[in-house]
Design a protein around this motif. Structure first.
Motif, PDB file in Angstrom:
ATOM      1  N   HIS A  86      28.071  49.819  28.596  1.00  0.00           N
ATOM      2  CA  HIS A  86      29.103  49.255  27.722  1.00  0.00           C
ATOM      3  C   HIS A  86      28.820  47.785  27.397  1.00  0.00           C
ATOM      4  CE1 HIS A  86      32.706  49.534  25.504  1.00  0.00           C
ATOM      5  NE2 HIS A  86      33.377  48.684  26.238  1.00  0.00           N
ATOM      6  N   ASP A  88      30.481  45.334  26.053  1.00  0.00           N
ATOM      7  CA  ASP A  88      31.446  44.298  26.457  1.00  0.00           C
ATOM      8  C   ASP A  88      31.290  43.945  27.939  1.00  0.00           C
ATOM      9  OD1 ASP A  88      32.668  44.062  23.919  1.00  0.00           O
ATOM     10  OD2 ASP A  88      33.785  45.897  24.289  1.00  0.00           O
ATOM     11  N   ASP A 126      19.491  52.671  19.891  1.00  0.00           N
ATOM     12  CA  ASP A 126      19.070  51.937  18.682  1.00  0.00           C
ATOM     13  C   ASP A 126      19.389  50.445  18.783  1.00  0.00           C
ATOM     14  OD1 ASP A 126      21.847  51.986  18.319  1.00  0.00           O
ATOM     15  OD2 ASP A 126      21.776  52.967  16.353  1.00  0.00           O
ATOM     16  N   GLU A 127      20.221  50.061  19.762  1.00  0.00           N
ATOM     17  CA  GLU A 127      20.592  48.641  19.878  1.00  0.00           C
ATOM     18  C   GLU A 127      19.399  47.767  20.249  1.00  0.00           C
ATOM     19  OE1 GLU A 127      24.196  47.638  21.834  1.00  0.00           O
ATOM     20  OE2 GLU A 127      25.219  49.443  21.161  1.00  0.00           O
ATOM     21  N   TYR A 150      23.204  43.960  27.345  1.00  0.00           N
ATOM     22  CA  TYR A 150      22.990  45.406  27.447  1.00  0.00           C
ATOM     23  C   TYR A 150      21.721  45.824  26.701  1.00  0.00           C
ATOM     24  CZ  TYR A 150      23.159  50.246  25.953  1.00  0.00           C
ATOM     25  OH  TYR A 150      22.803  51.535  25.653  1.00  0.00           O
ATOM     26  N   CYS A 177      18.908  56.568  20.445  1.00  0.00           N
ATOM     27  CA  CYS A 177      19.981  57.222  19.686  1.00  0.00           C
ATOM     28  C   CYS A 177      20.913  56.208  19.054  1.00  0.00           C
ATOM     29  CB  CYS A 177      20.801  58.109  20.622  1.00  0.00           C
ATOM     30  SG  CYS A 177      21.636  57.167  21.916  1.00  0.00           S
ATOM     31  N   SER A 178      21.652  56.695  18.058  1.00  0.00           N
ATOM     32  CA  SER A 178      22.744  55.890  17.506  1.00  0.00           C
ATOM     33  C   SER A 178      24.013  56.174  18.316  1.00  0.00           C
ATOM     34  CB  SER A 178      22.930  56.205  16.012  1.00  0.00           C
ATOM     35  OG  SER A 178      23.240  57.576  15.833  1.00  0.00           O
ATOM     36  N   GLU A 188      36.501  53.782  27.123  1.00  0.00           N
ATOM     37  CA  GLU A 188      36.259  52.370  26.827  1.00  0.00           C
ATOM     38  C   GLU A 188      35.539  52.244  25.481  1.00  0.00           C
ATOM     39  OE1 GLU A 188      33.512  50.889  29.838  1.00  0.00           O
ATOM     40  OE2 GLU A 188      32.091  52.476  29.386  1.00  0.00           O
ATOM     41  N   LEU A 190      34.617  53.078  21.441  1.00  0.00           N
ATOM     42  CA  LEU A 190      35.565  52.975  20.326  1.00  0.00           C
ATOM     43  C   LEU A 190      36.342  54.268  20.026  1.00  0.00           C
ATOM     44  CD1 LEU A 190      36.749  51.117  18.125  1.00  0.00           C
ATOM     45  CD2 LEU A 190      35.018  52.040  16.579  1.00  0.00           C
ATOM     46  N   LEU A 193      38.646  55.422  22.839  1.00  0.00           N
ATOM     47  CA  LEU A 193      39.634  54.359  23.071  1.00  0.00           C
ATOM     48  C   LEU A 193      40.746  54.435  22.018  1.00  0.00           C
ATOM     49  CD1 LEU A 193      40.216  51.550  24.642  1.00  0.00           C
ATOM     50  CD2 LEU A 193      39.357  50.546  22.549  1.00  0.00           C
ATOM     51  N   VAL A 206      40.775  46.058  17.123  1.00  0.00           N
ATOM     52  CA  VAL A 206      39.603  46.104  16.232  1.00  0.00           C
ATOM     53  C   VAL A 206      38.980  44.714  16.227  1.00  0.00           C
ATOM     54  CG1 VAL A 206      38.835  46.396  13.842  1.00  0.00           C
ATOM     55  CG2 VAL A 206      40.497  47.982  14.824  1.00  0.00           C
ATOM     56  N   TYR A 207      37.715  44.662  16.611  1.00  0.00           N
ATOM     57  CA  TYR A 207      37.048  43.361  16.742  1.00  0.00           C
ATOM     58  C   TYR A 207      36.743  42.743  15.383  1.00  0.00           C
ATOM     59  CZ  TYR A 207      35.941  44.945  21.555  1.00  0.00           C
ATOM     60  OH  TYR A 207      35.995  45.399  22.847  1.00  0.00           O
ATOM     61  N   ASN A 212      32.040  45.950  10.807  1.00  0.00           N
ATOM     62  CA  ASN A 212      30.772  46.324  11.454  1.00  0.00           C
ATOM     63  C   ASN A 212      30.565  47.825  11.264  1.00  0.00           C
ATOM     64  OD1 ASN A 212      32.109  44.011  12.834  1.00  0.00           O
ATOM     65  ND2 ASN A 212      30.042  43.839  13.678  1.00  0.00           N
ATOM     66  N   ARG A 214      28.593  51.458  12.279  1.00  0.00           N
ATOM     67  CA  ARG A 214      27.864  52.248  13.261  1.00  0.00           C
ATOM     68  C   ARG A 214      27.516  53.596  12.637  1.00  0.00           C
ATOM     69  NH1 ARG A 214      27.615  47.890  14.864  1.00  0.00           N
ATOM     70  NH2 ARG A 214      27.985  47.037  16.956  1.00  0.00           N
ATOM     71  N   ARG A 273      33.653  40.401  19.200  1.00  0.00           N
ATOM     72  CA  ARG A 273      32.743  40.485  20.352  1.00  0.00           C
ATOM     73  C   ARG A 273      31.679  39.398  20.175  1.00  0.00           C
ATOM     74  NH1 ARG A 273      29.798  46.235  20.871  1.00  0.00           N
ATOM     75  NH2 ARG A 273      31.514  46.776  22.250  1.00  0.00           N
ATOM     76  N   HIS A 276      28.124  40.082  18.198  1.00  0.00           N
ATOM     77  CA  HIS A 276      28.420  41.427  17.686  1.00  0.00           C
ATOM     78  C   HIS A 276      27.428  41.855  16.601  1.00  0.00           C
ATOM     79  CE1 HIS A 276      32.000  44.204  16.360  1.00  0.00           C
ATOM     80  NE2 HIS A 276      30.926  44.888  16.708  1.00  0.00           N
TER      81      HIS A 276
END
Ligand SMILES: Cc1cn([C@H]2C[C@H](O)[C@@H](COP(=O)(O)OP(=O)(O)O[C@H]3O[C@H](C)C(=O)[C@H](O)[C@H]3O)O2)c(=O)[nH]c1=O
Length: 327
Positions: A86, A88, A126-127, A150, A177-178, A188, A190, A193, A206-207, A212, A214, A273, A276
């Motif tokens: 995660h 965050d 993918d991050e 992360y 992966c996405s 936790e 999106l 949650l 909502v940040y 953003n 995804r 975030r 972000h």
């Protein structure tokens, strides 16, 4: 196959084990999981008595344990899902992410090398590629540019996996992966949650500006892709896996509210975030053309199934939500 799945009590890992038991019932699956806050034995209750499934409680950082488990179960293949995942939490506890995601992966690789494991699949993200502007896609050749602790820990792990292939000849694959969604996802993230908050008429954080983007992938499609890589991936190769369904966060939140018949007044814009990433989008051409993977779920089908699951499994998530899980 005698397969060691690490982190199999988590969201993607438990879906993968269910997938493997269903499609490869003759294979043995040994699930090694530390059962941190996000690991839940209930995720695998329905298959826990299956004769080819075994659970071991433990940490991928413990070399002696890995050594013993590989011997005891004659492990020949490994898939590493074990990770702190995660973003965050990585901002508040970066050290934990380095320990589990980097050192844990290296410990596993060392055991795999020493025990002559025939295949090691690293589940990545993918991050590791960083953030995209309004157009373009991540391919396997996109340079790594991770922005959060992360994603930096996952990119580091990917590099170490690669080094075990280049240096020691370990047969590895890396999958990236996405964003996944589907049953058993810890609330936790999106989508669960928003659903669980909305069902309790609580505020939906909502940040930032909510713009953003995804790229959403149904977890069962992801599991089918990993299965293909495990059986047919070419040694040393990386495969991107994406749902090709991009959405702005705010649009996704509104869609879920509509489906749950809940008012948009629950939405609360909160500070952004740190660091972000703006947009993720995956080019999955390689896995489609080389291994023949195709997602089976449209976003509409996947999200409806996910909503139905959270509506019919309220005990599962209410128990989790009654604990303190986010720092
Ligand atoms: C929890 C939360 C998130 N967000 C935003 C932040 C992101 O733009 C988007 C999705 O956030 P989430 O934390 O669910 O997922 P990502 O940060 O994109 O990362 C996830 O997908 C990748 C592939 C992994 O590799 C990660 O392990 C996984 O956690 O919603 C909000 O606006 N409000 C919230 O309360």
């Amino acid at each position: 196959m005698k397969l060691l799945v690490t982190g199999g009590a988590g969201f993607i890992g438990s879906n993968f084990i269910r997938h493997m038991i269903k499609f490869h019932p003759g294979d043995s699956i040994i699930n090694l999981d530390l059962l941190t806050y996000a690991g839940n034995p209930e995720n695998l209750e329905e298959i826990s008595a299956h004769q080819n499934y075994h659970f071991v409680h433990g940490n991928i950082c413990n070399y002696e344990l890995l050594d013993a488990v590989i011997d005891q179960f004659h492990i020949d293949t490994m898939v590493n899902f074990a990770a702190e995942s995660h973003v965050d939490r990585s901002i508040s506890k970066p050290g934990l992410f380095i320990t589990t995601n980097v050192l844990g992966t290296q410990t596993l690789l060392e055991a795999a090398k020493n025990k002559h494991i025939s295949k090691f699949v690293q589940i990545s993200t993918d991050e590791v590629y960083g953030s995209l502007g309004s157009d373009g896609y991540f391919t396997e050749k996109t340079p790594l540019a991770p922005n959060s602790p992360y994603s930096a820990s996952k990119a580091s792990a990917d590099m170490i996996v690669r080094s075990y292939s280049e240096t020691y000849g370990l047969n590895i694959n890396i999958t990236r992966c996405s964003n996944n969604y589907g049953p058993f996802q810890f609330p936790e993230k999106l989508i669960p949650l928003i659903m669980t908050q909305a069902l309790e008429d609580r505020e939906l954080p909502v940040y930032g500006d909510g713009n953003n983007i995804r790229d959403w992938l149904f977890v069962e499609d992801h599991c089918a892709a990993i299965d293909l890589v495990l059986h047919q991936g070419k040694p040393g190769e990386i495969y991107n896996i994406g749902g090709h369904h991009e959405m702005r966060n705010i649009d996704l939140v509104k869609l879920i509210l509509d489906k749950l018949n809940k008012p948009q007044s629950l939405i609360k814009q909160v500070p952004d975030r740190l660091g972000h990433d703006r947009r993720y989008a995956i080019d999955a051409t390689k896995i489609k053309t080389e291994l023949g993977w195709q997602p089976q779920y449209s976003f509409e089908t996947g999200i409806n199934e996910t909503i139905r699951w959270y509506l019919t499994h309220q005990n599962w998530w209410r128990k989790i939500r009654s604990r303190e899980y986010v720092d």
